[in-house]
Motif scaffolding. Sequence first.
Motif, PDB file in Angstrom:
ATOM      1  N   ALA A   1       0.650  -1.205   0.199  1.00 18.11           N
ATOM      2  CA  ALA A   1      -0.035  -0.077   0.030  1.00 18.11           C
ATOM      3  C   ALA A   1       0.662   1.118  -0.073  1.00 18.11           C
ATOM      4  O   ALA A   1       1.816   1.460   0.795  1.00 18.11           O
ATOM      5  CB  ALA A   1      -0.801   0.032   1.199  1.00 18.11           C
ATOM      6  N   ILE A   2       0.396   2.282  -0.843  1.00 14.46           N
ATOM      7  CA  ILE A   2       1.197   3.658  -0.878  1.00 14.46           C
ATOM      8  C   ILE A   2       1.035   4.112   0.533  1.00 14.46           C
ATOM      9  O   ILE A   2      -0.022   4.546   0.745  1.00 14.46           O
ATOM     10  CB  ILE A   2       1.022   4.317  -2.132  1.00 14.46           C
ATOM     11  N   PRO A   3       1.940   4.696   1.122  1.00 17.21           N
ATOM     12  CA  PRO A   3       1.659   5.179   2.428  1.00 17.21           C
ATOM     13  C   PRO A   3       1.460   6.873   2.338  1.00 17.21           C
ATOM     14  O   PRO A   3       1.644   7.419   1.257  1.00 17.21           O
ATOM     15  CB  PRO A   3       3.193   5.314   3.191  1.00 17.21           C
ATOM     16  N   GLU A   4       0.807   7.311   3.112  1.00 13.33           N
ATOM     17  CA  GLU A   4       0.446   8.778   3.119  1.00 13.33           C
ATOM     18  C   GLU A   4       1.756   9.565   3.471  1.00 13.33           C
ATOM     19  O   GLU A   4       2.611   8.957   4.208  1.00 13.33           O
ATOM     20  CB  GLU A   4      -0.565   9.086   4.126  1.00 13.33           C
ATOM     21  N   GLY A   5       1.661  10.912   3.385  1.00  9.10           N
ATOM     22  CA  GLY A   5       2.446  11.694   3.770  1.00  9.10           C
ATOM     23  C   GLY A   5       3.574  12.066   2.317  1.00  9.10           C
ATOM     24  O   GLY A   5       3.243  11.438   1.489  1.00  9.10           O
ATOM     25  N   ARG A   6       4.622  12.750   2.691  1.00  5.09           N
ATOM     26  CA  ARG A   6       5.696  13.399   1.670  1.00  5.09           C
ATOM     27  C   ARG A   6       6.550  12.176   1.348  1.00  5.09           C
ATOM     28  O   ARG A   6       6.784  11.252   2.082  1.00  5.09           O
ATOM     29  CB  ARG A   6       6.182  14.715   2.102  1.00  5.09           C
ATOM     30  N   GLY A   7       7.321  12.449   0.473  1.00  4.55           N
ATOM     31  CA  GLY A   7       8.438  11.481   0.123  1.00  4.55           C
ATOM     32  C   GLY A   7       7.883  10.275  -0.747  1.00  4.55           C
ATOM     33  O   GLY A   7       6.549  10.102  -0.919  1.00  4.55           O
TER      34      GLY A   7
END
Length: 474
Positions: A351-357
Amino acid sequence: MHNERNFMDGVFVDAGGEPPIAVHNPATGEHIAEIDAASPAQVQVAVAVAARAQRDWARRPAIERAQYLRKLADVLVANAARIGAALASESGKSLTDASNEAIYAAEITRYHAEWARRIEGEVIPSDSADETILLQREPIGVVACLIPFNYPVYTLLRKVAPALITGNTVVVRPSNNTPLCAFEIARAVEQAGFPAGVVNILAMRHEHASLLCTQPPVGMITLTGSVGVGRSVLEYCKVNIAKPSLELGGKTPAIIEPDADLEQAASAIVASKTTNCGQLCTAIERVYVHARVHDRFLNLLREKFAAIRIGDRSEDPSRMGPLISEGARRDIHAKVMRAAAEGAVLEAGGAIPEGRGFFYPATLLSHCRQDMEIVQEEIFGPVLPVLCYGTLDEALRMANDHQFGLSSVLYTEQYRTALKVANRIEAGELYVNRTPADPYQGFHAGWKRSGLGGDDGKHGMLEFTQTRLVVMRY
């Protein structure tokens, strides 16, 4: 944010009018630098000055060229923290790992300097009684070096050092994702006092890279990159019949035999898959596990994958860092989703994590099949498919049923098994009871679509030479 200039003919030069190249920190997505993109005229000048410098450089004794390499190695070590800081900011590596890469680059530079007194030719018997036949090793001329983003400091010196010790000069095109460290190396070259034009480092766009590679003085193009880029380089080579040296895609298989030390194997494979977020050409890309130990081994992998935490390594070096770009992350996630749709079971991550980067979690897939895209195509990220086999012959068949043949891994305690795999695996490297590490005294060369030529060791050094036959009648 700061600007960097290109380095050629021994000096840093002003911009040539091209739009700058933007550099981002992949851990934050932040725009951190602007790089002057070389203009077509600057690319042509860089090749011309390299060609001019090469004539004098080749005439110098090899031991004199080695002295410059040793000085460069000393400067790299002295400036490892500065080089590492630049690399860490543009790659997402920890400062320690990035600084250590500069030190490893210094070591391979020293290694190739040692070849100064060992570049050997041959004396060959003649069919005539009054003749001697000599085979000499000579430089090729100007070498275009195309550098990847994943280990850009080490790979740059891995190519430049053998090119220089054998009497060539170089024009280096760093990855546009990681050019900052290349210009720190340019400063090291300047500090080491190399003659002007011997080493030239220029950032440029793709169309200007093709101009670089097709200039008449360029006699060799060395690339570490994808198969697609490798095909482009082969097209460039056609123009002037330049010599290619290509390290391309990899899909390292690991075969886990029932007698293997499972804990050791699982720990090593997870480290291989998550180091630099899996962005390594020899990282384990598929695992074949014997049916007798499959479930136990899968449980070990699942536990270890679940324990991997992601994050900015400048803040916490124990975490796994980011992928190089958002595009890379989207491509990898799409592969994972297609594998799940085809029947693979997601054991961890995915799963693609939330947040920057540009982070992506360590992802484990079981119940994979040999014909799945996730098994057949290079992932270049922290995703691992696992397959089950019943016999060693079956494992070898699946491991060899592939377009790539760069590296391979076997875990077993049986010497008969090790010898059988060593003689049947279709790959340029086999590592037994350990994961790949590319020893620089070895020879890193792929089979099949994994490349042509190779890097490291005596044979990697000789890639940068051509032969001259001399027949002497007396």
